[in-house]
Design a protein around this motif. Structure first.
Motif, PDB file in Angstrom:
ATOM      1  N   PHE A   8      84.635  25.821 125.620  1.00 26.02           N
ATOM      2  CA  PHE A   8      84.622  27.279 125.635  1.00 26.02           C
ATOM      3  C   PHE A   8      86.060  27.766 125.772  1.00 26.02           C
ATOM      4  O   PHE A   8      86.724  27.484 126.775  1.00 26.02           O
ATOM      5  N   GLU A   9      86.527  28.431 124.719  1.00 27.34           N
ATOM      6  CA  GLU A   9      87.912  28.894 124.654  1.00 27.34           C
ATOM      7  C   GLU A   9      88.856  27.725 124.896  1.00 27.34           C
ATOM      8  O   GLU A   9      88.827  26.752 124.156  1.00 27.34           O
ATOM      9  N   ASN A  10      89.680  27.738 125.936  1.00 27.03           N
ATOM     10  CA  ASN A  10      90.657  26.672 126.144  1.00 27.03           C
ATOM     11  C   ASN A  10      90.243  25.718 127.255  1.00 27.03           C
ATOM     12  O   ASN A  10      91.086  25.062 127.877  1.00 27.03           O
ATOM     13  N   GLU A  11      88.935  25.624 127.502  1.00 23.96           N
ATOM     14  CA  GLU A  11      88.423  24.760 128.562  1.00 23.96           C
ATOM     15  C   GLU A  11      87.297  23.885 128.042  1.00 23.96           C
ATOM     16  O   GLU A  11      86.593  24.243 127.093  1.00 23.96           O
ATOM     17  N   ASP A  71      91.292  21.836 131.594  1.00 21.03           N
ATOM     18  CA  ASP A  71      92.156  22.388 130.571  1.00 21.03           C
ATOM     19  C   ASP A  71      92.061  21.537 129.303  1.00 21.03           C
ATOM     20  O   ASP A  71      92.166  20.307 129.356  1.00 21.03           O
ATOM     21  N   GLN A 101      80.709  33.352 128.776  1.00 17.56           N
ATOM     22  CA  GLN A 101      81.919  34.063 129.159  1.00 17.56           C
ATOM     23  C   GLN A 101      82.112  34.145 130.667  1.00 17.56           C
ATOM     24  O   GLN A 101      83.232  34.113 131.175  1.00 17.56           O
ATOM     25  N   ASP A 132      85.532  31.203 135.956  1.00 16.60           N
ATOM     26  CA  ASP A 132      86.970  31.248 136.231  1.00 16.60           C
ATOM     27  C   ASP A 132      87.364  30.492 137.494  1.00 16.60           C
ATOM     28  O   ASP A 132      88.419  29.855 137.537  1.00 16.60           O
TER      29      ASP A 132
END
Length: 384
Positions: free
Chosen positions: A245-248, A262, A284, A302
């Protein structure tokens, strides 16, 4: 208990069978009455769900098969060798073939090639019309669904050997042998493609990022850290496939941890203690993970702080969850799919499939959520 039939000694590649024997050895197995599956109560749902279509692809026979999405179609497979491609919206079967061997893993596709694992360690490739293209023999049994990207097929065999294969002809381009612990779960730790890399979940609770074209290492990280005095206590394999998901990249391990890392460096963004032999869902805001006692957890994406926990499905052997809209869906050992609120974990709806355990990783296809069961029913559930 599911773990009872899923332990294997990697050194001899022999499945340890006999639940009574393993229960006497396994400190995590229990005959306590309190460990019986929770009974389902009547649900007055606030979300409308319905079965859009069903397809019988054949029983899994102890293996794990996951549907694969390509465009507006879904490709599915079963242990007897059946492979089918269907329209995701309607379930209309476009074609169905029978491989010349029984299958143990699948499905992988990039929209140009379909790959599955045969039960004798063969990797089989087909075009998008179901025509057989090539077959390559690997070193041992294949339990994890292969992945395909950028002209490379990546497959992992049970001896923890990872192979990169030319998608055009089936020739081996590279091989990486990873060390495996003496005892692992007989499950199907998955793989995902992230740009020019492939991220592979492994026994021992490790994630490895490798360059797709060459197999050269990027990074290795421990999702689960082995603890305990016995080999059984130190089993900490990753459950299901890691999720990008995105940069993870996020994952969970049995007797280990859940966490997000990461994508470039592999450094941990956060981890939390958790024992799970199923995969995670990520959106998200949240990371959703079932534990081995049947509770579903929501962690903030997060920071990893606990948002909520629903333990009303205790010991129902929860599947890899799926986040969709305002709900998170998770299957159980009786083939029910439970829809819970993303925000607080309250029950929203429930749908039945065929009465057998939900297996593999479900997927979203438009407004349909697609699940595959141990008895081979592929069910599309529409959320309205």
């Amino acid at each position: 208990m599911r773990i009872c039939s899923k332990l294997v000694g990697v050194g001899v590649l022999a499945l340890m069978t006999g639940c009574s024997t393993l229960n006497s050895l396994n400190p995590f197995a229990s005959d306590k009455k309190g460990d019986q599956p929770a009974k389902l109560v009547e649900l007055k749902g606030s979300m409308a769900v319905r079965t859009a279509w069903k397809l019988d692809i054949g029983k899994a026979r102890g293996y794990t098969f996951s549907p694969a999405l390509t465009g507006n179609t879904v490709v599915v497979a079963g242990a007897d060798g059946a492979i089918a491609r269907v329209e995701a919206g309607s379930g209309k079967q476009l074609w169905r073939i029978k491989a010349d061997t029984e299958l143990s893993a699948g499905v992988g596709t990039d929209g140009n090639l379909i790959v599955v694992g045969g039960d004798k360690g063969q990797l089989l490739a087909f075009d998008m019309d179901g025509k057989a293209l090539w077959k390559t023999q690997l070193s041992s049994e294949i339990l994890s669904a292969p992945v395909v990207s950028q002209g490379i097929v990546v497959a992992r065999s049970i001896d923890n050997r990872i192979v990169g294969i030319d998608a055009a002809n089936g020739n081996k381009k590279w091989t990486v042998q990873k060390v495996a612990p003496p005892l692992t779960l007989r499950n199907a730790p998955g793989m995902i493609v992230a740009g020019t890399d492939v991220i592979v979940a492994q026994p021992g609770g490790k994630l490895s990022s490798m360059i797709l074209a060459t197999g050269a290492p990027r990074w290795d990280v421990e999702v689960g850290v082995s603890r305990g005095a016995t080999e059984l206590e130190r089993v900490t394999d990753i459950g299901g496939a890691p999720v990008l998901f995105e940069n993870e990249v996020c994952a969970a391990s049995y007797q280990g941890r859940v966490g997000c890392f990461d994508l470039v460096t592999g450094s941990a963004k956060w981890t939390r203690d958790l024992s799970s032999d199923a995969g995670v869902a990520v959106d998200q805001l949240y990371v959703f993970a079932p534990d081995d006692k049947g509770a579903l957890h929501a962690f903030t994406r997060d920071t990893g702080s606990s948002s909520w926990k629903n333990d009303k499905l205790a010991f129902r052997r929860l599947s890899t969850p799926l986040s969709y809209g305002r709900a998170v869906a998770v299957g159980d050992f009786e083939g029910y799919v439970h829809f819970l609120s993303r925000e607080d974990g309250s029950f929203l709806a429930r749908a039945a499939t065929d009465g057998s355990p939900i297996m593999g990783t479900p997927l979203v296809a438009g407004t349909n959520l697609i699940f595959q069961t141990q008895n081979g029913t592929v069910t599309a559930i529409a959320v309205e």
